[in-house]
Design a protein around this motif. Structure first.
Motif, mmCIF file in Angstrom:
data_model
loop_
_atom_site.group_PDB
_atom_site.id
_atom_site.type_symbol
_atom_site.label_atom_id
_atom_site.label_comp_id
_atom_site.label_asym_id
_atom_site.label_seq_id
_atom_site.Cartn_x
_atom_site.Cartn_y
_atom_site.Cartn_z
ATOM 1 N N THR A 1 -38.717 10.369 35.987
ATOM 2 C CA THR A 1 -37.924 10.623 37.191
ATOM 3 C C THR A 1 -38.546 11.776 37.959
ATOM 4 O O THR A 1 -38.941 12.783 37.378
ATOM 5 C CB THR A 1 -36.447 10.967 36.858
ATOM 6 O OG1 THR A 1 -36.414 12.108 35.994
ATOM 7 C CG2 THR A 1 -35.743 9.796 36.203
ATOM 8 N N HIS A 2 -38.654 11.603 39.268
ATOM 9 C CA HIS A 2 -39.273 12.613 40.125
ATOM 10 C C HIS A 2 -38.366 13.041 41.273
ATOM 11 O O HIS A 2 -38.788 13.819 42.111
ATOM 12 C CB HIS A 2 -40.590 12.101 40.708
ATOM 13 C CG HIS A 2 -41.652 11.834 39.698
ATOM 14 N ND1 HIS A 2 -42.792 11.136 39.993
ATOM 15 C CD2 HIS A 2 -41.769 12.167 38.379
ATOM 16 C CE1 HIS A 2 -43.555 11.046 38.916
ATOM 17 N NE2 HIS A 2 -42.952 11.660 37.925
ATOM 18 N N GLY A 3 -37.158 12.525 41.350
ATOM 19 C CA GLY A 3 -36.302 12.804 42.496
ATOM 20 C C GLY A 3 -36.679 11.901 43.660
ATOM 21 O O GLY A 3 -37.764 11.333 43.685
ATOM 22 N N ILE A 4 -35.785 11.754 44.613
ATOM 23 C CA ILE A 4 -36.046 10.870 45.752
ATOM 24 C C ILE A 4 -36.956 11.584 46.756
ATOM 25 O O ILE A 4 -36.700 12.725 47.141
ATOM 26 C CB ILE A 4 -34.735 10.443 46.454
ATOM 27 C CG1 ILE A 4 -33.781 9.775 45.459
ATOM 28 C CG2 ILE A 4 -35.031 9.502 47.624
ATOM 29 C CD1 ILE A 4 -34.266 8.488 44.882
ATOM 30 N N ASN A 5 -37.985 10.907 47.180
ATOM 31 C CA ASN A 5 -38.940 11.465 48.125
ATOM 32 C C ASN A 5 -38.302 11.557 49.514
ATOM 33 O O ASN A 5 -37.811 10.563 50.041
ATOM 34 C CB ASN A 5 -40.178 10.556 48.158
ATOM 35 C CG ASN A 5 -41.260 11.080 49.042
ATOM 36 O OD1 ASN A 5 -41.081 11.183 50.256
ATOM 37 N ND2 ASN A 5 -42.396 11.402 48.444
ATOM 38 N N PRO A 6 -38.308 12.744 50.124
ATOM 39 C CA PRO A 6 -37.661 12.903 51.433
ATOM 40 C C PRO A 6 -38.300 12.061 52.536
ATOM 41 O O PRO A 6 -37.615 11.621 53.459
ATOM 42 C CB PRO A 6 -37.778 14.396 51.732
ATOM 43 C CG PRO A 6 -38.759 14.932 50.756
ATOM 44 C CD PRO A 6 -38.834 14.002 49.598
#
Length: 142
Positions: free
Chosen positions: A38-43
């Motif tokens: 998991t890398h977080g949602i890309n802005p």
């Protein structure tokens, strides 16, 4: 039909694919996305999807193990090479297909011009849209 889009970090391509599928094919397909990390949602992914009226800002970056265990996937579509190489085991009912898309963060990492960065994200967004429009028919030829 349940489809899982699997990417490395569930931050960009798989999120866009889930968003497009829910938007364009929500009456035929149930879309999910996850990552092998998991890398977080890309802005930038959020931004370019919003440009076409699709809000993925409330999505979260998740692992396959974070999805409800009772979901049976008809198709697992890996959208990047790393996820394809590290794809977890799925029951025999699930068909795994690899449909690779360029990685916007990698392509844009050396860029500083916002317009050039967005151009890359938009191109990949549009490539994913073209693929999603071909669903589910494109999967039956795999």
């Amino acid at each position: 039909m349940n489809i899982l889009f699997l990417c490395t970090g569930n931050s960009c391509r798989s999120q866009m694919a889930e968003g497009w599928t829910r938007h364009l094919k929500g009456d035929q397909l149930t879309a999910y996305s996850a990552g092998v990390e998991t890398h977080g949602i890309n802005p930038y992914a959020i931004r370019v999807m919003a440009e076409v009226g699709i809000d993925i800002s409330g999505n979260t970056s998740k692992l396959v193990s974070d999805l409800p265990a009772d979901i049976e996937f008809d198709y697992v579509i890996t959208v990047c090479g790393h996820a394809h190489e590290h794809c977890p085991y799925f029951p025999a009912k699930s068909k795994v297909a690899h449909i690779g898309f360029d990685d916007p963060p990698s392509l844009a990492k050396e860029l500083t011009n916002e317009d050039e960065i967005l151009k890359i994200y938009r191109r990949v967004r549009d490539d994913i849209e073209t693929f999603v429009k071909s669903l589910p028919q494109a999967l039956h030829t795999e």
